[in-house]
Write an enzyme that holds these catalytic residues in place. Structure first.
Site: not given
Lengths: 605, 529
Positions: A309-310, A370, A372, A412, A416
């Protein structure tokens, strides 16, 4: 005589530090900078830049509403910095009024683009108070009720980059609508999904009510919509967010039917669902109401792609920065690089995209999501499309790809990147787009003739990802961009790029329209993008353009000259040859042979 | 012919050849004294694979039921699998390959049998000789002379018959000096820097031993080298610790007292076994087919190959810096002076001297500094990374040189007149060749076996017009400037073209590069016409 340095050093290549004559040092700082329209001086000050490569350098710093500019005085080498304020993520005071030691009092600036800057100021008389406050204000305008610089500057370009992407035209290029897929404007007021674009392509069979019911079952209303369709086999890439399965394992007949309609559209035996997440994360998402498609989707198969993930990506890039800035961790370079896992993440993203592309080119439709559907999903769909469709490998096509899969589908960017926002520790920050550009760079390395654009384009994109000079990457989604009138009030990055196209062209480009590119996503064949991640280090040879490319361009210039000469010769020849027009055999064979050779060898340049 | 006693089965039908980059094919396999020949007998294709047995580094055989599979791992890192029907035939073939691929007798090797139609044995052998080299460099003649003290290879068996030495050192002195240097490798000139008259000398270690013996003539020779200038440098390719230890076994280093104008710099370079083991580890990591590649970078680092590349380039950089930037002459040696000494002297010449960067210049440099100067190719290249044989004198020093040159080539894509293909070809030829160039360990051995008279010269062959095109760099732009390589680890890369050459992934990149090459050649021709 000085003995030779005991360690062979290869610093002879410093280029951003160039020696210069004394006179130029006396010049007024402002005269050195060519300010952009709307750019204004805020403050300037004598300061010491604590350069991690050259030590403390005395000079003057200028802060405008767009940039931080520094130039050294009384040094044998000129040290210059030109940093858009948008690239700054954090400004801190360093040391206090009582701190001792040389250069221990001043400002510590952390940048988003893999570097930090430190300035020392005089300790007496609160000399840093004004500069700190002003820098803080202008570096984070949104936190201070100020506009982003993109709204201030009104730079004019010959091209209008906002015209580059028109959704309907792009769908038409793909052959849509057709008898299986239709274009819908159901989202024209962002009522179905506020993070989606207004124009969507959906299965022909699905009615608007169906879409609404599916939206209720997909996180943030991000329903499965078409991103790309294969011209021959009609297999599609469809993107969406996770289904709202939750702990209780909710089902939604409409969603199940909808997915089956997608599968049917080209008679795929199975619809392959690529869930970008590691399976454990997908399971864990059930606790917060999300989840993944279960066995009830009988005509689908689910594959987890194991992409982190991010937050993991953010930490990984942070680790990478730690080993390359300011000093490169040289003694165990490769294992240090390995421990950042950055290349491993790049590998997983690329190999995920390869699986998507491979499935589609063998005639099977796929669905990608994923959680969202705006980070990993965007990476996967856009990279797969880059592999499948050579149009996206052209300079303009690549812009369309970014506009479409990233900007219009609500990656986003604001969250981000944190444009103009002082909250540097925000958990929403993540280099997902940087990672995508890295993947593209890896592909250009592996296929040096397949892309119309060059490395400079990728660097320019990343620089302006932060700069806030253009509207392109501002805000999180189209609805927010509409609300802030981005298209009306700011300039597109593509205006800059397309008005200087020749700078961004790869001279070795040879278009092959039907070819699917499968890069090698093996660690053995991935490289660290040194010219991006380590570019502030003067020891890295700065090459705006590879010498091979440069030399080739010179040859092309020579060719053009030769062509021009030839044309002139033909012109001066034309009168006698027209007199000989009665004997066409000779005239055509003498004057037209050389140009024919050229058409034969024509490359796309 | 005596080879036949090693060949029990010369022909097998219905063999399946499996190899990466190619679909499996069925055909006939033949074993001859020097080759393995596979020819595809299928409709519409006529694939032939001709493999020098000498190129085979290791074979593995697996028998299952009535048939067997032989896996052949080559010195050029290629891997082939042969499915052979019939257990006995398979074993026979395997035995033949095992025996014939490592025959020791040089005179029975293939270069002595190779007779291509387009060349005769009367063709010129070699590109240059010390005599020619000396006569071309007229600037040298004031202070340097060509000595033929070694004309019978009696003073130093691993030196060529003629060498360049300071003018005021006579042959009698050279003979004495030779006794003071390991294996007689007394200091000789390898490079003269035209810009400032400084030189690179090379030798082996002085035999000072535990009781710190001195040799007046040796000291006198080195004094004559720097003549007039204030000092010179000695780059010792061992650590100072290693140099100290060498005294115990009779070796040593130049002491301050005997050589007051010379300053010693120690740079430890890996050699011999350590280098061979490094190569083995690297090749193993490259060939790892397992899907778990997470540890690739660690494996690459653990092989230490890239750090050897780094050390070689940075030591060469130091040498070139002494000569070019600081204006001093340098003597280079390690212990024997036949490996790392040649490596850094060659690289330094490429860094400084534009003449070495042309195709001919580079080949002449290799001939001078490696073939004639006595790098023991026979010993160093008898096996490569796959071999199961016990390590003896094998060491991939020459391969390391080619890798370093490739790094230079990658960092300065316009400065070198030759292509990556040349480096790849040389990397293959050094281990197994049709040509005689890399046979034997030194000129004396070549002389005894009459290599010149009985084999062809690789360097001449590479310069023939047709070959030459493929080996030259279309972007070459001569520059007089020194090319200083960046030696930071992030600037050095794995030589994928060699180490990953036989993986399908490397293939398309090779094709794209070929495409770019052709584009450049085409436009270059037109632009300049």
């Amino acid at each position: 005589m000085a003995s030779p340095v005991s360690v062979y050093n290869s610093n002879a290549l410093d280029t951003h530090i160039s020696s210069s004559s004394r006179e130029s040092l006396k010049m007024e700082l402002l005269a050195d900078v060519s300010l952009l329209p709307g750019e204004e001086r805020i403050i300037d000050k004598e300061t010491i830049y604590i350069c991690p490569f050259n030590g403390a350098v005395k000079g003057k710093v200028l802060i405008t509403n767009y940039r931080l500019y520094f130039k050294s005085v009384d040094a044998d080498v000129v040290v210059m910095l030109d940093v858009p304020l948008g690239a700054i993520s954090r400004v801190e005071k360093m040391g206090g009024a009582s701190s001792r030691g040389e250069n221990s009092y001043g400002l510590d600036i952390t940048c988003k683009d893999m570097r930090n800057l430190r300035f020392a100021l005089k300790q007496e008389g609160h000399s840093r108070r004004d500069i700190f406050e002003l820098l803080f204000k202008y570096a984070f305008p949104l936190s201070h009720g100020l506009p982003l610089f993109a709204y201030v500057t009104q730079e004019k370009y010959g091209e209008n980059g906002w015209d580059i992407y028109k959704p309907i035209e792009e769908f038409r290029r793909q052959g849509l609508p057709n008898n299986k897929w239709r274009i819908t404007f159901i989202n024209k007021n962002y009522e179905l999904c506020d993070t989606y674009p207004t124009v969507l392509a959906v299965p022909f069979k699905s009615k608007e009510e169906d879409l609404r019911r599916v939206a209720a079952f997909r996180s943030k209303g991000r329903i499965p919509v078409l991103s790309w369709i294969h011209r021959e086999n009609q297999a599609v890439i469809v993107r969406c967010s996770q289904p709202l399965v939750g702990m209780s394992g909710k089902r939604n007949k409409d969603d199940e039917r909808y997915l089956d309609v997608i599968r049917e559209a080209n008679d795929s035996t199975k619809l392959t669902i690529y869930d970008a997440r590691p399976s454990v994360n997908a399971v864990a998402n059930k606790a917060t109401g999300g989840g993944y498609e279960g066995d009830e989707y009988q005509s689908a198969e689910l594959v987890f792609l194991d992409i982190q993930n991010i937050h993991v990506m953010r930490e990984s890039l942070k680790k990478l920065k730690d080993i390359v800035y300011p000093n490169v961790e040289e003694s165990h370079w490769l294992s240090s690089l390995e421990s950042t896992h950055w290349l491993e993440h790049v590998k997983l993203v690329l190999s995920g995209a390869i699986q998507v592309a491979d499935k589609v080119s063998s005639g099977n439709s796929v669905l990608v999501h994923c959680s969202d559907g705006w980070d990993r999903t965007a990476q996967l769909t856009s990279l797969a499309m880059l592999m499948l469709d050579s149009h996206y490998r052209t300079l303009r096509g690549f812009q369309v790809l970014i506009e479409k899969e990233w900007i219009s589908f609500g990656h986003k960017f604001a969250s981000r990147i944190g444009h103009g926002d002082k909250n540097h520790a925000d958990q929403d920050r993540s280099p997902v787009f940087v990672q995508f550009i890295d993947c593209v760079w890896q592909m250009t390395k592996q296929f040096p003739t397949a892309f119309e654009f060059n490395e400079r384009l990728l660097l320019t994109i990343l620089d302006h990802l932060y700069s806030c000079c253009f509207g392109t990457f501002l805000y999180n989604c189209e609805s927010a961009r509409d609300q802030h009138e981005v298209r009306l009030k700011t300039v597109s990055l593509w205006s800059l790029v397309n008005s200087k196209m020749e700078m961004y062209l790869n001279p070795f480009y040879t278009p092959e329209s039907g070819r699917v590119l499968y890069p090698v996503a093996s660690m053995r064949h991935l490289e660290l993008w040194v010219t991006y991640y380590i570019r502030w280090n003067p020891r890295i040879r700065q090459q705006q353009q590879s010498p091979v490319e440069q030399r080739y361009k010179e040859l092309l210039a020579l060719r053009d000259e030769y062509l021009k000469k030839l044309e002139e010769l033909q012109l001066s020849d034309s009168s006698p040859s027209s007199r000989l027009a009665n004997t066409p055999n000779t005239s055509s064979s003498t004057s037209s042979t050389p140009p024919q050779q050229y058409t034969h060898l024509q490359t796309p340049l | 012919m005596e080879f036949s006693e090693h060949i029990k089965t010369a022909n097998v039908e219905d063999v399946v050849l499996r190899q990466t980059l190619h679909p499996p094919s069925r055909g006939t396999l033949c074993v001859t004294g020097h080759h393995l020949l596979f020819s595809d007998r299928e409709e519409g294709s006529c694939r032939q694979v001709l493999l020098l047995l000498r190129n085979i580094d290791a074979i593995e055989k697996r028998i299952s039921g009535s048939s067997g599979t032989i896996s052949i791992k080559c010195k050029d890192l290629r891997v082939l699998h042969l499915d052979i029907p019939g257990m006995e035939q398979c074993l026979n073939i395997a035995r033949s390959i095992e025996t014939l691929s490592c025959l020791e007798a040089v005179s029975e090797m293939y270069p002595f049998f190779y007779r291509p139609s387009n060349a005769s044995l009367q063709d010129q052998w070699g590109l240059s000789s010390p005599e020619k080299h000396y006569s071309q460099m007229t600037e040298l003649h004031d202070r340097w002379r060509l000595s033929t003290v070694n004309r019978h290879y009696s003073v130093c068996p691993s030196y060529p018959p003629a060498v360049i030495v300071p003018k005021n050192i006579d042959d009698a002195m050279l003979e004495k000096i030779a006794k003071f240097r390991q294996r007689g490798r007394f200091p000789v000139l390898c490079y003269y820097h035209r810009k400032n008259g400084m030189v690179i000398m090379s030798s082996s270690q002085p035999l000072t031993g535990a009781n710190r013996k001195r040799c007046m003539e040796d000291e006198f020779l080195l004094q004559a080298v720097i003549d007039g200038s204030d000092k010179g440098y000695i780059i010792d390719t061992r650590s100072s610790q290693q140099a100290l230890q060498a005294r115990i076994t009779g070796g040593g280093f130049e002491s301050k007292s005997g050589y007051s104008s010379w300053k010693r710099l120690h740079r430890q370079m890996e050699r011999g076994k350590a280098l061979q083991e490094s190569l083995i580890k690297l090749v193993e990591a490259c060939g790892d087919e397992s899907h778990n590649m997470d540890r690739w970078l660690s494996k690459l680092e653990n092989s230490k190959w890239l750090s050897h590349v780094q050390t070689a380039l940075s030591t060469a950089g130091l040498l070139a810096e002494c000569v070019e930037r600081d204006g001093h002459s340098v003597l280079v040696h390690g212990s024997e002076g036949t490996d790392s000494t040649l490596l850094i002297s060659t690289l330094a010449q490429l860094i400084m001297d534009p003449c070495c960067r042309t195709l001919e210049g580079f080949l002449a440099l290799l001939e001078r500094e490696w073939v004639q100067a006595g790098h023991p190719f026979q010993q160093r290249c008898s096996h490569s990374a796959y071999s199961h044989a016990r390590l003896q004198q094998e060491s991939p020093v020459f391969l390391l040189l080619l890798d370093c040159v490739w790094q230079l080539w990658r960092q300065f894509p316009l400065a070198l007149g030759f292509s990556e293909a040349l480096l790849l070809r040389l990397a293959t030829e050094a281990y197994a060749s049709n040509y005689g160039t890399f046979l034997c360990n030194n000129q004396q051995e070549r002389c005894v076996l009459r290599v010149k008279e009985n084999t062809r010269c690789l360097f001449q062959a590479l310069l023939r017009p047709r070959e030459r095109d493929g080996y030259s760099n279309p972007l070459y732009e001569p520059t007089e400037l020194a090319i200083w390589p960046s030696v930071h680890p992030q600037s050095l890369q794995l030589w994928r073209g060699f180490f990953l050459r036989w993986t399908p992934q490397a293939r398309h990149l090779e094709e794209a590069q070929e495409e770019i090459r052709n584009m450049i050649i085409e436009w270059g021709k037109l632009a300049l016409s």
